[in-house]
Motif scaffolding. Structure first.
Motif, short mmCIF file in Angstrom:
data_model
loop_
_atom_site.label_atom_id
_atom_site.label_comp_id
_atom_site.label_asym_id
_atom_site.label_seq_id
_atom_site.Cartn_x
_atom_site.Cartn_y
_atom_site.Cartn_z
N ARG A 169 47.10 75.98 -50.25
CA ARG A 169 46.48 76.48 -49.02
C ARG A 169 46.38 75.33 -48.03
O ARG A 169 46.05 74.20 -48.40
CB ARG A 169 45.09 77.08 -49.29
N GLY A 170 46.63 75.65 -46.76
CA GLY A 170 46.55 74.62 -45.74
C GLY A 170 46.58 75.25 -44.36
O GLY A 170 46.47 76.47 -44.20
N HIS A 171 46.73 74.41 -43.35
CA HIS A 171 46.85 74.92 -42.00
C HIS A 171 47.84 74.07 -41.21
O HIS A 171 48.15 72.92 -41.59
CB HIS A 171 45.49 74.98 -41.29
N VAL A 172 48.33 74.63 -40.13
CA VAL A 172 49.36 73.97 -39.34
C VAL A 172 49.22 74.39 -37.88
O VAL A 172 48.77 75.51 -37.59
CB VAL A 172 50.77 74.35 -39.88
N THR A 173 49.56 73.50 -36.97
CA THR A 173 49.57 73.79 -35.55
C THR A 173 50.92 73.37 -34.98
O THR A 173 51.32 72.21 -35.15
CB THR A 173 48.45 73.04 -34.80
N PHE A 174 51.62 74.28 -34.36
CA PHE A 174 52.93 73.99 -33.79
C PHE A 174 52.77 73.54 -32.34
O PHE A 174 52.24 74.26 -31.50
CB PHE A 174 53.82 75.24 -33.83
N GLY A 175 53.25 72.33 -32.04
CA GLY A 175 53.20 71.81 -30.68
C GLY A 175 54.39 72.25 -29.85
O GLY A 175 55.27 72.99 -30.31
N ARG A 176 54.42 71.80 -28.61
CA ARG A 176 55.46 72.19 -27.65
C ARG A 176 56.88 71.91 -28.15
O ARG A 176 57.83 72.61 -27.79
CB ARG A 176 55.21 71.45 -26.33
N TYR A 177 57.02 70.89 -28.98
CA TYR A 177 58.32 70.53 -29.53
C TYR A 177 58.97 71.69 -30.27
O TYR A 177 60.19 71.79 -30.35
CB TYR A 177 58.15 69.33 -30.46
N PHE A 178 58.15 72.58 -30.84
CA PHE A 178 58.66 73.69 -31.64
C PHE A 178 58.74 75.00 -30.87
O PHE A 178 58.90 76.07 -31.46
CB PHE A 178 57.79 73.87 -32.88
N HIS A 190 59.70 78.60 -32.27
CA HIS A 190 61.10 78.88 -32.61
C HIS A 190 61.19 79.37 -34.05
O HIS A 190 60.65 78.76 -34.98
CB HIS A 190 61.92 77.60 -32.44
N GLY A 191 61.87 80.49 -34.25
CA GLY A 191 61.92 81.10 -35.58
C GLY A 191 62.52 80.21 -36.65
O GLY A 191 62.14 80.28 -37.81
N GLY A 192 63.46 79.34 -36.26
CA GLY A 192 64.10 78.48 -37.26
C GLY A 192 63.17 77.46 -37.87
O GLY A 192 63.46 76.89 -38.93
N THR A 193 62.03 77.22 -37.22
CA THR A 193 61.06 76.26 -37.75
C THR A 193 60.32 76.81 -38.97
O THR A 193 59.94 76.04 -39.87
CB THR A 193 60.02 75.93 -36.65
N LEU A 194 60.14 78.11 -39.02
CA LEU A 194 59.30 78.69 -40.07
C LEU A 194 59.90 78.58 -41.47
O LEU A 194 59.17 78.26 -42.43
CB LEU A 194 58.96 80.14 -39.73
N PRO A 195 61.20 78.83 -41.68
CA PRO A 195 61.74 78.62 -43.02
C PRO A 195 61.60 77.18 -43.49
O PRO A 195 61.36 76.93 -44.68
CB PRO A 195 63.22 79.01 -42.86
N LEU A 196 61.73 76.23 -42.56
CA LEU A 196 61.56 74.83 -42.91
C LEU A 196 60.14 74.57 -43.41
O LEU A 196 59.93 73.88 -44.41
CB LEU A 196 61.88 73.96 -41.71
#
Length: 213
Positions: free
Chosen positions: A112-121, A129-135
């Motif tokens: 369990r964790g958390h994440v925040t996607f910045g402008r780069y993504f 961007h959808g391609g970021t999620l599988p990574l």
């Protein structure tokens, strides 16, 4: 990642030893300052993504970045000795390839964790961007399947996009072991914004044999 059409089998790699993680590297004296540098680099990439610099600014940045690249080249090491993406006690393992995943709980079979996607993504219209999620899920599911002394390779990873994933928003992420069949670990995960499931994933990870790298 490999195709799921046949029984996946992790392949052997080149002869050089790059077994990971090297526990002796996790408490390296440079781990914390390296993590701080990576955090600043993430912020820089976010600003690059959101900026439209004038020619003079571009020229200055190009000059400075070239100088820093040359300085880092003098510090080059072999793969097994690098710090980038190898610092398990740093958010995102000290890398910028994917967002900084913050670990809240990690037990065998449960992450369990958390994440925040910045402008780069950014993809478009404020969505990640959808391609970021599988990574990201490759990291989450791999951590959920992992346990001390176990080395895994991704054999299959499938991501379903359920809703737009927002930028600059804390999102909860979870991965869990669904079942195990011999060396095969079947894992699932999900990314949530409150009650909304932004995406979910399923994957198959295969434990390496003792003679495999």
């Amino acid at each position: 990642m490999r195709d799921e059409s046949s029984s996946p089998e992790p392949s052997s790699e080149p002869s050089h030893d790059h077994a990971w993680p090297d526990r002796g590297r996790l408490s390296a004296d440079v781990a914390v300052p390296y993590g701080e540098m990576i955090d600043l680099l993430r912020g820089f990439l976010d600003k690059v993504s959101g900026a439209r610099p004038d020619p003079a600014t571009l020229a200055d940045l190009t000059h400075d970045l070239k100088a820093w690249s040359e300085r880092l080249q003098a510090c080059a090491v072999e793969e097994r000795d690098q710090l980038f993406a190898r610092l398990l006690d740093q958010p995102g393992r000290g890398q910028t390839m994917s967002p900084a995943l913050v670990v809240e709980k990690q037990e065998v079979g449960d992450f369990r964790g958390h994440v925040t996607f910045g402008r780069y993504f950014l993809g478009v219209n404020g969505a990640v961007h959808g391609g970021t999620l599988p990574l990201m899920f490759d990291e989450v599911l791999g951590r959920a399947a992992g346990q001390p002394g176990l080395r895994l390779r991704t054999a299959y990873l499938k991501t379903d996009f359920r809703a737009l994933t927002p930028l600059d928003t804390r999102l909860e992420v979870r991965g869990w072991l669904d079942r195990q069949e011999g060396r095969k670990y079947f894992v699932r995960g999900e990314l949530r914004h409150g009650d909304v499931v932004c995406a979910d994933a399923e994957g198959l990870f295969v434990a390496l044999k003792p003679d495999q790298r």
